[in-house]
Design a protein around this motif. Structure first.
Motif, PDB file in Angstrom:
ATOM      1  N   THR A   1      63.896  75.467  46.086  1.00  0.00           N
ATOM      2  CA  THR A   1      62.674  75.463  46.880  1.00  0.00           C
ATOM      3  C   THR A   1      62.481  76.828  47.530  1.00  0.00           C
ATOM      4  O   THR A   1      63.420  77.616  47.690  1.00  0.00           O
ATOM      5  CB  THR A   1      62.717  74.387  47.975  1.00  0.00           C
ATOM      6  N   VAL A   2      61.223  77.101  47.915  1.00  0.00           N
ATOM      7  CA  VAL A   2      60.922  78.364  48.598  1.00  0.00           C
ATOM      8  C   VAL A   2      61.735  78.467  49.881  1.00  0.00           C
ATOM      9  O   VAL A   2      62.309  79.519  50.205  1.00  0.00           O
ATOM     10  CB  VAL A   2      59.416  78.466  48.898  1.00  0.00           C
ATOM     11  N   SER A   3      61.814  77.374  50.629  1.00  0.00           N
ATOM     12  CA  SER A   3      62.538  77.373  51.900  1.00  0.00           C
ATOM     13  C   SER A   3      64.006  77.758  51.698  1.00  0.00           C
ATOM     14  O   SER A   3      64.562  78.574  52.444  1.00  0.00           O
ATOM     15  CB  SER A   3      62.461  75.992  52.554  1.00  0.00           C
ATOM     16  N   ARG A   4      64.631  77.187  50.683  1.00  0.00           N
ATOM     17  CA  ARG A   4      66.046  77.476  50.414  1.00  0.00           C
ATOM     18  C   ARG A   4      66.219  78.941  50.018  1.00  0.00           C
ATOM     19  O   ARG A   4      67.164  79.623  50.459  1.00  0.00           O
ATOM     20  CB  ARG A   4      66.555  76.547  49.313  1.00  0.00           C
ATOM     21  N   GLY A   5      65.310  79.425  49.195  1.00  0.00           N
ATOM     22  CA  GLY A   5      65.393  80.802  48.768  1.00  0.00           C
ATOM     23  C   GLY A   5      65.292  81.781  49.927  1.00  0.00           C
ATOM     24  O   GLY A   5      66.056  82.752  50.015  1.00  0.00           O
TER      25      GLY A   5
ATOM     26  N   GLY B   1      56.609  83.374  54.678  1.00  0.00           N
ATOM     27  CA  GLY B   1      55.623  83.823  53.697  1.00  0.00           C
ATOM     28  C   GLY B   1      54.317  83.070  53.847  1.00  0.00           C
ATOM     29  O   GLY B   1      54.046  82.435  54.867  1.00  0.00           O
ATOM     30  N   ALA B   2      53.501  83.159  52.816  1.00  0.00           N
ATOM     31  CA  ALA B   2      52.155  82.594  52.869  1.00  0.00           C
ATOM     32  C   ALA B   2      52.164  81.094  52.631  1.00  0.00           C
ATOM     33  O   ALA B   2      52.803  80.601  51.701  1.00  0.00           O
ATOM     34  CB  ALA B   2      51.263  83.274  51.850  1.00  0.00           C
ATOM     35  N   VAL B   3      51.452  80.385  53.492  1.00  0.00           N
ATOM     36  CA  VAL B   3      51.176  78.962  53.300  1.00  0.00           C
ATOM     37  C   VAL B   3      49.695  78.860  52.938  1.00  0.00           C
ATOM     38  O   VAL B   3      48.853  79.504  53.568  1.00  0.00           O
ATOM     39  CB  VAL B   3      51.465  78.166  54.580  1.00  0.00           C
TER      40      VAL B   3
ATOM     41  N   LEU C   1      46.098  64.610  41.656  1.00  0.00           N
ATOM     42  CA  LEU C   1      45.896  65.238  42.954  1.00  0.00           C
ATOM     43  C   LEU C   1      44.713  66.192  42.863  1.00  0.00           C
ATOM     44  O   LEU C   1      44.413  66.731  41.791  1.00  0.00           O
ATOM     45  CB  LEU C   1      47.136  66.021  43.388  1.00  0.00           C
ATOM     46  N   ASP C   2      44.065  66.413  44.003  1.00  0.00           N
ATOM     47  CA  ASP C   2      42.967  67.367  44.068  1.00  0.00           C
ATOM     48  C   ASP C   2      43.408  68.715  44.610  1.00  0.00           C
ATOM     49  O   ASP C   2      42.813  69.749  44.289  1.00  0.00           O
ATOM     50  CB  ASP C   2      41.858  66.831  44.991  1.00  0.00           C
ATOM     51  N   LEU C   3      44.430  68.704  45.445  1.00  0.00           N
ATOM     52  CA  LEU C   3      44.805  69.908  46.177  1.00  0.00           C
ATOM     53  C   LEU C   3      46.264  69.821  46.574  1.00  0.00           C
ATOM     54  O   LEU C   3      46.782  68.729  46.836  1.00  0.00           O
ATOM     55  CB  LEU C   3      43.937  70.027  47.441  1.00  0.00           C
ATOM     56  N   ILE C   4      46.937  70.969  46.626  1.00  0.00           N
ATOM     57  CA  ILE C   4      48.286  71.065  47.182  1.00  0.00           C
ATOM     58  C   ILE C   4      48.243  72.016  48.362  1.00  0.00           C
ATOM     59  O   ILE C   4      47.654  73.102  48.273  1.00  0.00           O
ATOM     60  CB  ILE C   4      49.300  71.591  46.148  1.00  0.00           C
ATOM     61  N   VAL C   5      48.841  71.610  49.463  1.00  0.00           N
ATOM     62  CA  VAL C   5      48.967  72.477  50.629  1.00  0.00           C
ATOM     63  C   VAL C   5      50.449  72.744  50.845  1.00  0.00           C
ATOM     64  O   VAL C   5      51.240  71.804  50.979  1.00  0.00           O
ATOM     65  CB  VAL C   5      48.354  71.821  51.887  1.00  0.00           C
ATOM     66  N   GLY C   6      50.823  74.009  50.839  1.00  0.00           N
ATOM     67  CA  GLY C   6      52.231  74.346  50.984  1.00  0.00           C
ATOM     68  C   GLY C   6      52.461  75.810  50.716  1.00  0.00           C
ATOM     69  O   GLY C   6      51.524  76.616  50.715  1.00  0.00           O
ATOM     70  N   PRO C   7      53.711  76.206  50.450  1.00  0.00           N
ATOM     71  CA  PRO C   7      54.012  77.618  50.195  1.00  0.00           C
ATOM     72  C   PRO C   7      53.423  78.068  48.870  1.00  0.00           C
ATOM     73  O   PRO C   7      53.428  77.326  47.892  1.00  0.00           O
ATOM     74  CB  PRO C   7      55.545  77.647  50.164  1.00  0.00           C
ATOM     75  N   LEU C   8      52.902  79.279  48.847  1.00  0.00           N
ATOM     76  CA  LEU C   8      52.346  79.842  47.616  1.00  0.00           C
ATOM     77  C   LEU C   8      53.430  80.656  46.919  1.00  0.00           C
ATOM     78  O   LEU C   8      54.063  81.507  47.534  1.00  0.00           O
ATOM     79  CB  LEU C   8      51.148  80.740  47.932  1.00  0.00           C
ATOM     80  N   ASP C   9      53.645  80.378  45.648  1.00  0.00           N
ATOM     81  CA  ASP C   9      54.628  81.168  44.910  1.00  0.00           C
ATOM     82  C   ASP C   9      54.225  81.260  43.454  1.00  0.00           C
ATOM     83  O   ASP C   9      53.172  80.771  43.044  1.00  0.00           O
ATOM     84  CB  ASP C   9      56.045  80.610  45.084  1.00  0.00           C
ATOM     85  N   VAL C  10      55.066  81.867  42.652  1.00  0.00           N
ATOM     86  CA  VAL C  10      54.731  82.195  41.279  1.00  0.00           C
ATOM     87  C   VAL C  10      54.440  80.969  40.428  1.00  0.00           C
ATOM     88  O   VAL C  10      53.707  81.047  39.431  1.00  0.00           O
ATOM     89  CB  VAL C  10      55.870  83.034  40.653  1.00  0.00           C
TER      90      VAL C  10
END
Length: 314
Positions: free
Chosen positions: A212-216, A281-283, A153-162
């Protein structure tokens, strides 16, 4: 940069076939299973394994009941995946040039976090650069990061986390979003004038997968309201499955507010009017410092512009 490999004794004798068979052995866990997967005889696979270990000069597997990577094997496996990934990408880029395609992009997305942003950005990109080919792969954050590290992959678009920081990726926030609780149209919970988390917990739920971030974020919201998080009846990260399940079951779920508003306009869901929005949060986007695509910057610019317009409109 010095491209001379004479100081690495085994480098000129190493073949891509060595790496292919080595990674298959690491995945299969035995010579027998690897031979079956590669349609080879067991003695032939054993010969290739012995050969690469002789080249590298150290055992790559522990031989017990199966094969388990040694520390050196783990190092080689990590780099072998990237080398073969780079080879596939190089082949794609050359074929793109030969066929007149301006470039290729492979994008991973946690679609539930960017269901409007990414499609709009790709459409805008291809209006400006119609020769750019884009492949989109949907998944969860951790497997997508692993594919990014292998240059698949070149890029991921989604929630930013640790997990992005831990993997040493470059990260850039694009927008902030909230969650909405959603139901099928006409659901009793959506009809309440002042619904709260207690009322929401009384219904069966479809939730994002654990971890997942969403579940958290959802579990945090229940905890802050002093309400026990209900056990989900169903878990899914798929928007298509979620939409169908809402209508079939009458359960309750959650969506990024951007997509919830879109689905509401299309009369696909109702939004539960909670007293306070649920922060997501941040996407943003995550990528490797040595990303292989030559047209990645164009997509990143399109994502920034699209996010800016979406935040202004929202």
């Amino acid at each position: 940069m010095d491209w001379n490999l004479d100081h690495i004794a085994w480098a000129r004798r190493l073949k891509l076939r060595h790496l292919e068979i080595f990674l298959t052995l690491a995945s299969a866990g035995s010579v027998t299973a690897a031979a079956r997967l590669m349609h080879m005889t067991q003695p032939a696979v054993s010969h290739w394994l012995s050969d690469i270990e002789d080249l590298v000069g150290t055992p790559l597997f522990l031989r017990n009941r199966g094969l388990c990577l040694t520390e050196a094997g783990e190092v080689l496996a990590r780099h072998a995946r990237r080398m073969l990934g780079d080879l596939r990408r190089t082949s794609e880029e050359i074929e793109s040039v030969k066929s007149g395609i301006a470039g290729r992009l492979h994008v991973g997305t946690v679609l539930s976090a960017s269901p409007v942003l990414l499609p709009r950005a790709i459409a805008a990109l291809q209006r400006e650069f119609p020769g750019i080919y884009v492949e989109v792969v949907e998944g969860l954050v951790t497997p997508l990061i692993e594919r990014l590290q292998r240059h698949e992959l070149d890029l991921i678009v989604g929630p930013l986390d640790v997990r992005g920081h831990q993997a040493g990726l470059r990260m850039e926030p694009l927008m902030r979003d909230t969650f909405s609780i959603v139901t099928r149209p006409g659901h009793p919970l959506a009809r309440l004038r002042r619904p709260g988390w207690k009322e929401a917990a009384a219904h069966p739920w479809i939730m994002p997968p654990a971890g997942t971030v969403s579940r958290g974020r959802l579990e945090e919201a229940f905890a802050q309201a002093g309400v026990a998080t209900p056990s989900p009846r169903i878990e899914t990260a798929s928007l298509v499955a979620l939409q169908a399940l809402l209508h079939e079951t009458g359960y309750v779920s959650t969506l990024a507010s951007s997509v919830a508003q879109l689905y509401k306009r299309l009369k696909l869901v109702d939004i539960v009017r909670l007293p306070e929005p649920l922060a997501f949060g941040a996407v943003g986007m995550m990528w490797s410092a040595d990303a292989p695509s030559r047209v990645l910057a164009q997509l990143q610019d399109s994502l920034r512009a699209t996010a800016g317009m979406q935040q202004t409109a929202g």
